[in-house]
Design an enzyme around this catalytic site. Structure first.
Site: not given
Length: 306
Positions: A28-31, A34, A49, A148
């Site tokens: 789990e990320g900012g926006f 998965v 995703k 990245d």
């Protein structure tokens, strides 16, 4: 990959007329989120995703990520199985269905080694690095840059084959900067999309008139190599302590001594992490060096696995 599981009462989604059942959350990320899902039609596991598109620009970025995945069909770039955009309650989500690589990222492998007080043998480093470079070369050959690259964005399968993932920061390899306003735009974009401790020096203070090219990836590649050798990135601790990474990257990388790896591998590392991007090699040269270090057949893979 993917044994039969009970799917009673599991929530399900449909993408491209195929049904998938939710199994568990993976990240789990900012926006983005998965999830692990299972295909009802084939019993295989997939990573779903889900990108939250809070505005038109975010949707455009998600569409770009989809297009970048579809641009490549390479054994070292994570493929896109299917995708869709979902509109619900006035909100948009991009759903990207990707192969599930159970071994996890390079970073997760390095964490296990560190927890065991172990290390990654040089032959294994070269094997993984070779695959990463093959994926990067495919990206660079099409005129793009990853932007990245980091250990968490490289997945490994059971045979240590690496897959470059998270293509959301990819853009054209060659960016011509004309004026201070364009320089600030590129710098602000890099601050948002390029992880600070793996970001190339030229992206911290972008010059008013310059060309940014794909060799930003070569710097990041060097940081990944350093991480595989030392089990932490060269600027991870600097960032964690709150010191200036932007200042630290202006100096040549320091390889802790004594170092158990060969002088040739250390030289390769130093060659990739050259502060001046014009003096940094391109991916073809790096691949040649790796092939030379591995030997003519490239089969010297150490069996000491995590």
């Amino acid at each position: 990959m993917g044994q039969a599981l009970c799917i009673c009462s599991r929530s399900a989604i449909t993408i491209d007329n195929k049904r998938y059942y939710f199994l568990q959350k993976l990240e789990e990320g900012g926006f983005s989120y998965v999830d692990l899902v299972e295909g009802a039609h084939d019993g295989r596991f997939y990573a779903l995703k889900r990108i939250l598109c809070h505005d038109r620009e975010a949707r455009k970025e998600a569409q770009t990520e989809v297009e970048m995945h579809r641009l490549f069909n390479h054994p070292n770039v994570l493929s896109l199985t299917a995708y869709t955009f979902m509109e619900r309650s006035g909100k948009c989500e991009a759903w990207l269905l990707l192969p599930y690589i159970s071994k996890g990222s390079v970073w997760s492998v390095l964490e296990k080694l560190r927890d065991k007080g172990s290390f990654m043998p040089e032959s294994r480093i070269l094997h993984i690095l070779h695959g990463i470079c093959e994926g990067l070369k495919a990206i660079h050959d099409k005129g793009y840059a990853h932007r990245d690259l980091k250990p968490t964005n490289v997945l490994l399968d059971e045979n240590d084959r690496p897959f470059l993932m998270d293509l959301g920061s990819m853009n054209k390899a060659r960016i011509e900067v004309r004026g201070s306003r364009e320089a600030m735009t590129v710098q602000d974009w890099a601050a948002q999309r390029c992880t600070i401790s793996y970001r190339a020096p030229e992206l911290f203070n972008v010059e008013s008139h310059c060309i940014i090219d794909e060799r930003t990836d070569i710097w990041s590649l060097g940081c990944v190599l350093y991480c595989m050798m030392m089990l932490e990135g060269p600027y991870d601790l600097i960032f964690q302590k709150g010191d200036s990474v932007a200042l630290a990257v202006q100096n040549p990388v320091s390889i802790p001594q004594p170092c158990s790896y060969s002088p040739e591998l250390q030289t390769l590392l130093s060659s990739t992490m050259v502060t001046n991007p014009q003096e940094r090699p391109r991916i073809g040269w790096v691949l040649d060096q790796i092939k030379s270090l591995r030997g003519s057949d490239g089969t010297d893979i150490d069996t000491n696995r995590v």
